[in-house]
Design an enzyme around this catalytic site. Structure first.
Site, mmCIF file in Angstrom:
data_model
loop_
_atom_site.group_PDB
_atom_site.id
_atom_site.type_symbol
_atom_site.label_atom_id
_atom_site.label_comp_id
_atom_site.label_asym_id
_atom_site.label_seq_id
_atom_site.Cartn_x
_atom_site.Cartn_y
_atom_site.Cartn_z
ATOM 1 N N HIS B 88 -6.084 -2.647 -4.391
ATOM 2 C CA HIS B 88 -5.992 -2.905 -2.946
ATOM 3 C C HIS B 88 -7.397 -2.952 -2.314
ATOM 4 C CE1 HIS B 88 -1.820 -2.324 -3.721
ATOM 5 N NE2 HIS B 88 -2.009 -1.071 -4.071
ATOM 6 N N ALA B 152 -4.853 11.557 -3.772
ATOM 7 C CA ALA B 152 -5.076 10.817 -2.525
ATOM 8 C C ALA B 152 -5.419 11.757 -1.380
ATOM 9 C CB ALA B 152 -3.827 10.019 -2.178
#
Lengths: 180, 180, 180
Positions: B88, B152
């Protein structure tokens, strides 16, 4: 998820919804011309239709053009409900097997992503009327209930039941939402 | 870091590696045409070569063009190992004195940055086979060991030894990784 | 906030300031040509002037063009002080009623946003000489004091007094800053 709408009716209602929810907006034309969070819905509806017709390369191409112009990346396979309000939007990533219910609000920097551990269904399923704050990561094939609010900068790795407010890294329930 | 490869061979292998690692990809052409995480490797290899030849303005220009088209900012001075998989990618920032080993995976929103307190070497050194989750900030001239996984939304300000999983703000070890 | 400067003098001084603060820069031309954090100041000064003249649509248009080229979104209504240094910048969102003092530094991924609970004044007021680390969210009509440093990846929902360093989700004071 929701009853089928004509694509143009659907987009018009999406724009109306954004205008209603954003205190910085003045009219629907401003939304249609200037809101990346509206533009990406146009790209995604086209990309998702092509994806379902198995034109997967073309679908990805349109999704990536949308990412270039809006800073928002929604995989063509993602299932997005009615009246999604994406505010600001830069840096949002929504994965291929993610599902988002109706009347949700998603802020910039949110990820509905995978953890790398799952096959097939790898991304979250988000209920109706959910709000996800800026920069929050929701990861894995988990379920986020209806009327959930998730605070900015949270990391969510487990299911969340209906009608609660969750914040933190990892996310913890801080409030029961009484009025959905 | 790694044995020198011809730039085209290197890029071909980078694309093959991305195809292998991303469950949403179907073929190498799709990677080459549609993946910002591949495109930025092309920009960076050119920018880094110019940087080493002391064409620093031109190197920065190419890096900034790459940022415009991909949303990923890698300073021309950064040393990137073989087979980096950037998924991404939007919002990634990798600083001038950062070093990244071979076979790493870096998600969108990751920063390999400085704290403002150091001179010369200001950015992290990341080992081989490291995975850094979406939105994580790794700051300062610290060392991240081989086979490390960082969850994350973490913030990492201290060295991390080999073969561990780290999460949180600030990052704490939550697991020893047995199979690298 | 600060004594009125001619727009060109102001921009020249802004570029000089960025050059002084960024160890990766070599000269002012590089800043003017290659720094998105400088470009967005140009867009914002024009957009803010139009906003004050009530050309609100045109102001938003210029702000959105700036977002497209820089990845930085500053609402035309936001009041930005002298010598703001935006480093990297991708993903920054600064809301309509936000106010930023003089000599501040803001990293990529920072939000000066709202919580959805307030009317009229919905966004933060930031003092002078404040540093806000990468990815930090500052939300609501709160006051951030002078000489405050906020660590990367923090979430700030309450007032912060002068001369402190704050980190975490939610942000907690970790240090009193002696030399402003």
């Amino acid at each position: 998820m929701s009853k089928k709408e004509n694509i143009f009716v659907s987009l018009y209602r999406d724009a109306k919804n954004i205008q209603k929810k954003d205190p910085a907006t003045r009219n629907i034309l401003e939304v249609m011309l200037l809101y990346p969070g509206f533009h990406i819905l146009v790209y995604h509806k086209v990309a998702h239709a092509l994806y379902k017709l198995k034109f997967k390369f073309l679908a990805r191409l349109i999704s990536q053009i949308g990412r270039f112009f809006t800073g928002i990346e929604i995989h063509p396979g993602a299932q997005i409900g009615k009246r999604l309000f994406i505010d600001h939007g830069m840096g949002i990533v929504i994965g291929e097997t993610a599902e988002v219910g109706d009347y949700c609000t998603i802020y910039h920097g949110v990820t509905l992503g995978g953890t790398g551990k799952d096959k097939n269904k790898r991304h979250p399923t988000v209920g109706n009327n959910v709000l996800i704050g800026a920069g929050t990561k929701v990861l894995g094939p988990i379920n986020i209930g209806d009327n959930v609010k998730i605070g900015a900068g949270s990391v969510i790795l487990k299911d969340i039941k209906d009608n609660v407010t969750v914040v933190g890294v990892p996310g913890k329930i801080v409030k029961i939402n009484t009025a959905p």
